[in-house]
Design an enzyme around this catalytic site. Structure first.
Site, PDB file in Angstrom:
ATOM      1  N   SER A  82     -13.764 110.152  -8.535  1.00  0.00           N
ATOM      2  CA  SER A  82     -12.736 109.670  -7.596  1.00  0.00           C
ATOM      3  C   SER A  82     -11.497 110.556  -7.667  1.00  0.00           C
ATOM      4  O   SER A  82     -10.401 110.116  -8.005  1.00  0.00           O
ATOM      5  CB  SER A  82     -12.377 108.213  -7.891  1.00  0.00           C
ATOM      6  OG  SER A  82     -13.494 107.379  -7.707  1.00  0.00           O
ATOM      7  N   SER A  83     -11.691 111.812  -7.307  1.00  0.00           N
ATOM      8  CA  SER A  83     -10.682 112.830  -7.615  1.00  0.00           C
ATOM      9  C   SER A  83     -10.048 113.480  -6.395  1.00  0.00           C
ATOM     10  O   SER A  83      -9.521 114.591  -6.483  1.00  0.00           O
ATOM     11  CB  SER A  83     -11.317 113.911  -8.500  1.00  0.00           C
ATOM     12  OG  SER A  83     -12.601 114.266  -8.029  1.00  0.00           O
ATOM     13  N   GLY A 123      -4.374 110.659  -5.897  1.00  0.00           N
ATOM     14  CA  GLY A 123      -3.827 109.883  -7.005  1.00  0.00           C
ATOM     15  C   GLY A 123      -4.091 110.471  -8.376  1.00  0.00           C
ATOM     16  O   GLY A 123      -4.008 111.689  -8.588  1.00  0.00           O
ATOM     17  N   ASN A 129     -12.590 108.179 -13.858  1.00  0.00           N
ATOM     18  CA  ASN A 129     -11.367 107.696 -13.223  1.00  0.00           C
ATOM     19  C   ASN A 129     -11.608 106.544 -12.250  1.00  0.00           C
ATOM     20  O   ASN A 129     -10.691 105.775 -11.971  1.00  0.00           O
ATOM     21  CB  ASN A 129     -10.687 108.857 -12.476  1.00  0.00           C
ATOM     22  CG  ASN A 129      -9.497 108.400 -11.658  1.00  0.00           C
ATOM     23  OD1 ASN A 129      -8.523 107.876 -12.205  1.00  0.00           O
ATOM     24  ND2 ASN A 129      -9.564 108.576 -10.343  1.00  0.00           N
ATOM     25  N   TYR A 148     -10.326  92.485 -12.649  1.00  0.00           N
ATOM     26  CA  TYR A 148      -9.911  93.862 -12.929  1.00  0.00           C
ATOM     27  C   TYR A 148      -9.481  94.010 -14.382  1.00  0.00           C
ATOM     28  O   TYR A 148      -9.908  94.938 -15.080  1.00  0.00           O
ATOM     29  CB  TYR A 148      -8.771  94.246 -11.986  1.00  0.00           C
ATOM     30  CG  TYR A 148      -8.318  95.676 -12.121  1.00  0.00           C
ATOM     31  CD1 TYR A 148      -9.118  96.719 -11.666  1.00  0.00           C
ATOM     32  CD2 TYR A 148      -7.079  95.987 -12.688  1.00  0.00           C
ATOM     33  CE1 TYR A 148      -8.704  98.034 -11.773  1.00  0.00           C
ATOM     34  CE2 TYR A 148      -6.655  97.295 -12.797  1.00  0.00           C
ATOM     35  CZ  TYR A 148      -7.471  98.315 -12.340  1.00  0.00           C
ATOM     36  OH  TYR A 148      -7.054  99.614 -12.457  1.00  0.00           O
ATOM     37  N   ILE A 167       1.951 103.107 -11.541  1.00  0.00           N
ATOM     38  CA  ILE A 167       1.924 104.502 -11.112  1.00  0.00           C
ATOM     39  C   ILE A 167       2.069 104.551  -9.595  1.00  0.00           C
ATOM     40  O   ILE A 167       1.439 103.773  -8.870  1.00  0.00           O
ATOM     41  CB  ILE A 167       0.600 105.188 -11.531  1.00  0.00           C
ATOM     42  CG1 ILE A 167       0.378 105.034 -13.048  1.00  0.00           C
ATOM     43  CG2 ILE A 167       0.625 106.666 -11.138  1.00  0.00           C
ATOM     44  CD1 ILE A 167       1.447 105.654 -13.918  1.00  0.00           C
ATOM     45  N   GLY A 168       2.874 105.472  -9.126  1.00  0.00           N
ATOM     46  CA  GLY A 168       3.192 105.553  -7.707  1.00  0.00           C
ATOM     47  C   GLY A 168       2.123 106.222  -6.875  1.00  0.00           C
ATOM     48  O   GLY A 168       2.405 107.184  -6.158  1.00  0.00           O
ATOM     49  N   THR A 169       0.904 105.710  -6.944  1.00  0.00           N
ATOM     50  CA  THR A 169      -0.149 106.180  -6.057  1.00  0.00           C
ATOM     51  C   THR A 169      -0.064 105.417  -4.741  1.00  0.00           C
ATOM     52  O   THR A 169       0.520 104.336  -4.662  1.00  0.00           O
ATOM     53  CB  THR A 169      -1.539 105.953  -6.670  1.00  0.00           C
ATOM     54  OG1 THR A 169      -1.743 104.540  -6.841  1.00  0.00           O
ATOM     55  CG2 THR A 169      -1.658 106.645  -8.020  1.00  0.00           C
ATOM     56  N   ARG A 170      -0.692 105.967  -3.715  1.00  0.00           N
ATOM     57  CA  ARG A 170      -0.670 105.290  -2.419  1.00  0.00           C
ATOM     58  C   ARG A 170      -1.311 103.908  -2.515  1.00  0.00           C
ATOM     59  O   ARG A 170      -0.800 102.930  -1.963  1.00  0.00           O
ATOM     60  CB  ARG A 170      -1.407 106.138  -1.379  1.00  0.00           C
ATOM     61  CG  ARG A 170      -1.257 105.601   0.043  1.00  0.00           C
ATOM     62  CD  ARG A 170      -1.988 106.467   1.036  1.00  0.00           C
ATOM     63  NE  ARG A 170      -3.427 106.298   0.919  1.00  0.00           N
ATOM     64  CZ  ARG A 170      -4.317 106.993   1.607  1.00  0.00           C
ATOM     65  NH1 ARG A 170      -3.902 107.943   2.431  1.00  0.00           N
ATOM     66  NH2 ARG A 170      -5.609 106.784   1.464  1.00  0.00           N
TER      67      ARG A 170
END
EC number: 1.1.1.-
Length: 262
Positions: free
Chosen positions: A13-14, A17, A90, A158, A191-194
């Site tokens: 999943s790269s 993010g 990931n 989760y 974490i500031g991922t979308r």
């Protein structure tokens, strides 16, 4: 010489993010990085950026909904390159509409998420370890979450699934240490991922940051730096670690945010 010169890495999943940042960090240090992803088009965009930075990356097909691809991606890379040195697991997911607290959450979805997330480490690690043994060792880095060690008021599936990944990490670390295969887990905080930012309100973010002593949202690169450490020989005497990268979240007492306001 770069730290990962001559090494072959797989990052699941790269294309965005944390996964993308980790792939870029490994490539920058000389690894040949395989982007394990569904979309070859998106992967090629990342590959082009890595190439501009002087790195080398390739695409291998992976889809978490197609269980067999966890193994096939590993075998394809091993066949093409003759070795696997680094595996970064990931992938991980939930369903914000159905993964809630124990009584409000959907039972079928609980077990689906649990299976999805645990097999995202179990299956590729099981496939990669024999190839790592052939080259005298390797490093597996599993991306978990701070929610695996700090209980949450929601997202029970989760959090429980990621707690299982922490345990799986330490079991792998112990069982294959004599083979010089190290296994560590990195636990991101906010974490500031979308994906993260799209699923939270400003109110929630500000409330959460009230309990983060370093007082900022983390960056994907913060996690990638930890991944690089565990992938490289810099951590050659480290295995079985459950490493929080969360800005100090949960260090303080319940009154921390009140007495140390942002």
């Amino acid at each position: 010489m770069k730290r990962l010169e001559g090494k072959v890495a797989i990052v699941t999943s790269s294309t965005r993010g944390i996964g993308r940042a980790s792939a870029e960090a490994l490539a920058k240090e000389g690894a040949l990085v395989y982007l394990a992803a569904r979309s070859e088009e998106l992967a090629n965009e990342v590959i082009a950026d890595i190439k501009k930075q002087g790195g080398v990356a390739k695409f291998v097909y992976f889809n978490a909904r197609e269980e067999e691809t966890y193994t096939s991606m590993v075998e394809k890379v091993a066949e093409a390159e003759g070795r696997i040195d680094i595996l970064v697991n990931n992938y991980g997911g939930t369903n914000v509409n159905l993964d809630k607290n124990l009584t409000a959450g959907d039972t079928d979805e609980f077990f689906r998420i649990l299976k999805d997330n645990v097999q995202s480490v179990y299956l590729p690690a099981k496939a990669a370890i024999p190839h790592m043994e052939k080259v005298g060792g390797g490093s597996i880095v599993n991306i978990s979450t701070i929610g695996s060690v700090v209980p949450d008021i929601s997202r029970i599936a989760y959090c429980v699934s990621k707690s299982a990944i922490n345990s799986l990490t330490q079991n792998i670390a112990l069982q294959y240490a004599r083979k010089n295969i190290r296994c560590n887990a990195v636990l991101p905080g906010l974490i500031g991922t979308r994906a993260a930012l799209e699923n939270m309100t400003d109110e929630f973010r500000d409330s959460f940051l009230g309990h983060v002593p370093l007082n900022r949202v983390g960056r994907p690169e913060d996690i990638a730096n930890a991944v690089l450490y565990y992938a490289s020989d810099d951590s050659g005497y480290v295995t079985g670690m459950i490493h929080e990268v969360a800005g100090g979240f949960a260090l303080g007492t319940p009154q921390y945010s009140e007495y140390c306001p942002r």
